[in-house]
Design a protein around this motif. Structure first.
Motif, mmCIF file in Angstrom:
data_model
loop_
_atom_site.group_PDB
_atom_site.id
_atom_site.type_symbol
_atom_site.label_atom_id
_atom_site.label_comp_id
_atom_site.label_asym_id
_atom_site.label_seq_id
_atom_site.Cartn_x
_atom_site.Cartn_y
_atom_site.Cartn_z
ATOM 1 N N ALA A 279 0.836 -1.202 0.000
ATOM 2 C CA ALA A 279 0.000 0.000 0.000
ATOM 3 C C ALA A 279 0.868 1.248 0.000
ATOM 4 O O ALA A 279 0.618 2.200 -0.754
ATOM 5 C CB ALA A 279 -0.931 -0.016 1.220
ATOM 6 N N ALA A 280 1.899 1.259 0.830
ATOM 7 C CA ALA A 280 2.779 2.425 0.895
ATOM 8 C C ALA A 280 3.460 2.664 -0.447
ATOM 9 O O ALA A 280 3.531 3.802 -0.930
ATOM 10 C CB ALA A 280 3.822 2.246 1.993
ATOM 11 N N ALA A 281 3.960 1.607 -1.082
ATOM 12 C CA ALA A 281 4.700 1.758 -2.336
ATOM 13 C C ALA A 281 3.803 2.232 -3.473
ATOM 14 O O ALA A 281 4.150 3.156 -4.219
ATOM 15 C CB ALA A 281 5.362 0.434 -2.706
ATOM 16 N N VAL A 282 2.628 1.606 -3.619
ATOM 17 C CA VAL A 282 1.743 1.950 -4.728
ATOM 18 C C VAL A 282 1.180 3.357 -4.552
ATOM 19 O O VAL A 282 1.183 4.177 -5.482
ATOM 20 C CB VAL A 282 0.602 0.922 -4.856
ATOM 21 N N LEU A 283 0.690 3.657 -3.345
ATOM 22 C CA LEU A 283 0.027 4.945 -3.150
ATOM 23 C C LEU A 283 1.015 6.105 -3.147
ATOM 24 O O LEU A 283 0.674 7.214 -3.554
ATOM 25 C CB LEU A 283 -0.769 4.920 -1.843
ATOM 26 N N HIS A 284 2.234 5.852 -2.699
ATOM 27 C CA HIS A 284 3.210 6.934 -2.631
ATOM 28 C C HIS A 284 3.625 7.414 -4.016
ATOM 29 O O HIS A 284 4.091 8.547 -4.178
ATOM 30 C CB HIS A 284 4.445 6.487 -1.848
ATOM 31 N N GLN A 285 3.437 6.575 -5.013
ATOM 32 C CA GLN A 285 3.823 6.937 -6.379
ATOM 33 C C GLN A 285 2.751 7.747 -7.098
ATOM 34 O O GLN A 285 2.946 8.175 -8.228
ATOM 35 C CB GLN A 285 4.112 5.668 -7.187
ATOM 36 N N ALA A 286 1.605 7.961 -6.449
ATOM 37 C CA ALA A 286 0.479 8.616 -7.122
ATOM 38 C C ALA A 286 0.759 10.093 -7.368
ATOM 39 O O ALA A 286 1.262 10.801 -6.495
ATOM 40 C CB ALA A 286 -0.781 8.472 -6.272
ATOM 41 N N GLY A 287 0.404 10.558 -8.572
ATOM 42 C CA GLY A 287 0.440 11.976 -8.875
ATOM 43 C C GLY A 287 1.823 12.587 -8.791
ATOM 44 O O GLY A 287 2.850 11.915 -8.762
ATOM 45 N N GLU A 288 1.848 13.906 -8.753
ATOM 46 C CA GLU A 288 3.098 14.636 -8.577
ATOM 47 C C GLU A 288 3.594 14.432 -7.149
ATOM 48 O O GLU A 288 2.816 14.198 -6.229
ATOM 49 C CB GLU A 288 2.861 16.118 -8.843
ATOM 50 N N ARG A 289 4.870 14.556 -6.960
ATOM 51 C CA ARG A 289 5.424 14.359 -5.622
ATOM 52 C C ARG A 289 4.780 15.337 -4.641
ATOM 53 O O ARG A 289 4.728 16.540 -4.873
ATOM 54 C CB ARG A 289 6.936 14.556 -5.631
ATOM 55 N N GLY A 290 4.286 14.796 -3.543
ATOM 56 C CA GLY A 290 3.663 15.633 -2.534
ATOM 57 C C GLY A 290 2.215 15.962 -2.807
ATOM 58 O O GLY A 290 1.594 16.709 -2.050
ATOM 59 N N ALA A 291 1.645 15.403 -3.894
ATOM 60 C CA ALA A 291 0.255 15.726 -4.231
ATOM 61 C C ALA A 291 -0.715 15.117 -3.237
ATOM 62 O O ALA A 291 -1.804 15.661 -3.022
ATOM 63 C CB ALA A 291 -0.071 15.242 -5.644
ATOM 64 N N TYR A 292 -0.335 13.979 -2.616
ATOM 65 C CA TYR A 292 -1.237 13.266 -1.726
ATOM 66 C C TYR A 292 -0.587 13.033 -0.366
ATOM 67 O O TYR A 292 0.632 12.877 -0.256
ATOM 68 C CB TYR A 292 -1.627 11.905 -2.321
#
Length: 445
Positions: A279-292
């Motif tokens: 979960a950490a790996a997949v979700l951390h890659q979402a969007g621009e860095r810092g977007a989420y």
């Protein structure tokens, strides 16, 4: 704000206010089933001065104990993991429902606390917790009115709940019409899987629900949520479906973000106690860095277990370089000690612990070590000792014919799924590595 927990005082019907500090730290006495025979009441923070030892039979058995060193190790381990993964943690408090253990988790950087029910939210609030994710729908008059009253009365209360349908949004809006001064309720759109629990199954429907929440006068769409742990027993196929669910979260979040549906920096939240690395790996890659803001919700890590989660976390460490880099993994911190009551057959021991003392919903408790009173430190039990049945107060344990166990010996059981052992104990002793009592924690189930 200084919330109170109401109690009946003395049979007169008068309600008394007991402060959050007193609720957690009131004296322990004979009402706690493991309390020593004829011992007076003591405050939990004075128990370390008494020198009570599990091995010296200074307390009643069965007794559930928590290893202080193992819990501190686990808490530090998870803090280091979340730092490496650049995510935050809102532990699921349902595992322990213990304010003292919540304090340990917050001391190691927890972002907030996760609840499963409005009743748990109330308990958290009574103990001063101001940031809570209700990982559930907020439904019904009493739960909704309680939360809305808290929001209206405390501007610092940072509360989130889930929605997975327009119907859920509309029922919240109807209740909120009675609270014109309450702030907007922050909601996370829940995604789900066919055959699973809550959560939108169809992506187009998910977008429709997100749009409806974003234009509500009463709600604020703050992010996307899912519980991937429901697939934890599915093997490789289940893990593939879990990764698919996490990727759906990212895809829906990006669609919402591009359309300006979120209020504030959006949250992506997942991560049970089995796949929080993925979960950490997949979700951390979402969007621009810092977007989420990525928020994990693992709860069992603090006390871990000796079987079910132990197997799952071993697999987690094997697949996660970040987890592997932390050295020793999580340690089981929870044991239940009980006496051998009978050896009625050469390969059977009857031990005084049962369903009223330990969980058995996932796997039966595991005999892990034993001690003979007065004869020193515990010794390990081999795999030939296996629980095969639990009654209310008895464990049927298969043993080798040459097992050293005899009547009066003490056996420590490791548990699977610690959540359903904690709810059997209104208090648990905390012990050092020599099994000397150093304190106690209360639970509020």
């Amino acid at each position: 704000m200084n919330p109170v927990v109401p109690i009946i005082a003395d049979g007169t019907g008068v309600m008394m206010g007991i402060s959050k500090e007193n609720a957690a730290k009131a004296p322990l006495d004979w009402c706690f089933k493991a309390w020593p025979a004829n011992a007076p009441a003591y405050m939990p923070d004075t128990l370390a001065d008494l020198g009570w030892s599990i091995l010296n039979e200074d307390v009643m058995l069965p007794v559930a104990v928590l290893s202080e060193s193992a819990m501190r190790h686990n808490s530090t381990w998870m803090r280091r993991f979340t730092e490496l993964a650049d995510v935050k943690l809102a532990p699921h408090g349902k595992t322990t429902m213990s304010p003292e253990l919540f304090d340990l988790q917050f001391a190691d950087g927890a972002w907030g606390m996760t609840a499963a029910t409005a009743a748990q939210v109330r308990i958290y609030r009574a103990h001063g917790i101001n940031r809570i994710i209700l990982a559930n729908q907020l439904v019904g008059r009493q739960p909704t009115d309680y939360v809305l009253g808290e929001l209206r009365g405390d501007p610092d209360f940072d509360f989130y709940c889930l929605v997975d349908s327009v119907a859920a949004i509309e029922q919240l809006e109807r209740r909120m019409s009675a609270y014109p001064l309450a702030p907007k309720v922050q909601v996370l759109l829940e995604l789900g899987l066919d055959g699973g629990r809550g959560g939108v199954r169809d992506d187009d429907e998910a977008m429709a629900v997100a749009l409806r929440a974003s234009v509500s006068h009463h709600l604020s769409l703050r992010g996307i949520e899912a519980f991937e742990g429901i697939l934890q027993g599915g093997g490789p196929e289940g893990e593939a479906r879990m990764c698919g669910l996490l990727q759906r979260m990212v895809d829906i979040a990006e669609r919402c973000r591009r359309n300006g549906l979120f209020s504030g920096r959006p949250i992506l939240s997942a991560g049970g106690s089995s796949f929080f690395d993925v979960a950490a790996a997949v979700l951390h890659q979402a969007g621009e860095r810092g977007a989420y803001e990525v928020i994990l919700r693992s709860g069992c890590y603090l006390v871990h277990d000796s079987s079910f989660y132990a197997d799952l976390v071993e697999r987690l460490i094997a697949r996660s370089p970040k987890a592997a880099s932390l050295g020793e993994g999580l340690r089981p911190a929870l044991e239940v000690w009980a006496y051998v009551q009978s050896r009625p057959e050469p390969t059977r021991a009857i031990i005084g612990l049962g369903k009223r003392d330990t969980s058995a919903d996932v796997r039966d408790p595991t005999p892990v070590r034993w001690a003979r009173p007065g004869e020193g430190k515990p010794l390990l039990l081999d795999a030939g000792h296996r629980t095969v049945r639990l009654d209310d107060h008895h464990a049927y344990v298969d043993v080798p014919a040459d097992s050293p166990l005899q009547v009066g010996d003490m056996v420590a059981f490791g548990v699977s799924h610690p959540c359903t052992t904690f709810d059997r104990w209104p208090a648990l002793f905390v012990v050092d590595d020599a099994l000397t009592v150093t304190g106690a924690v209360r639970t509020f189930f």
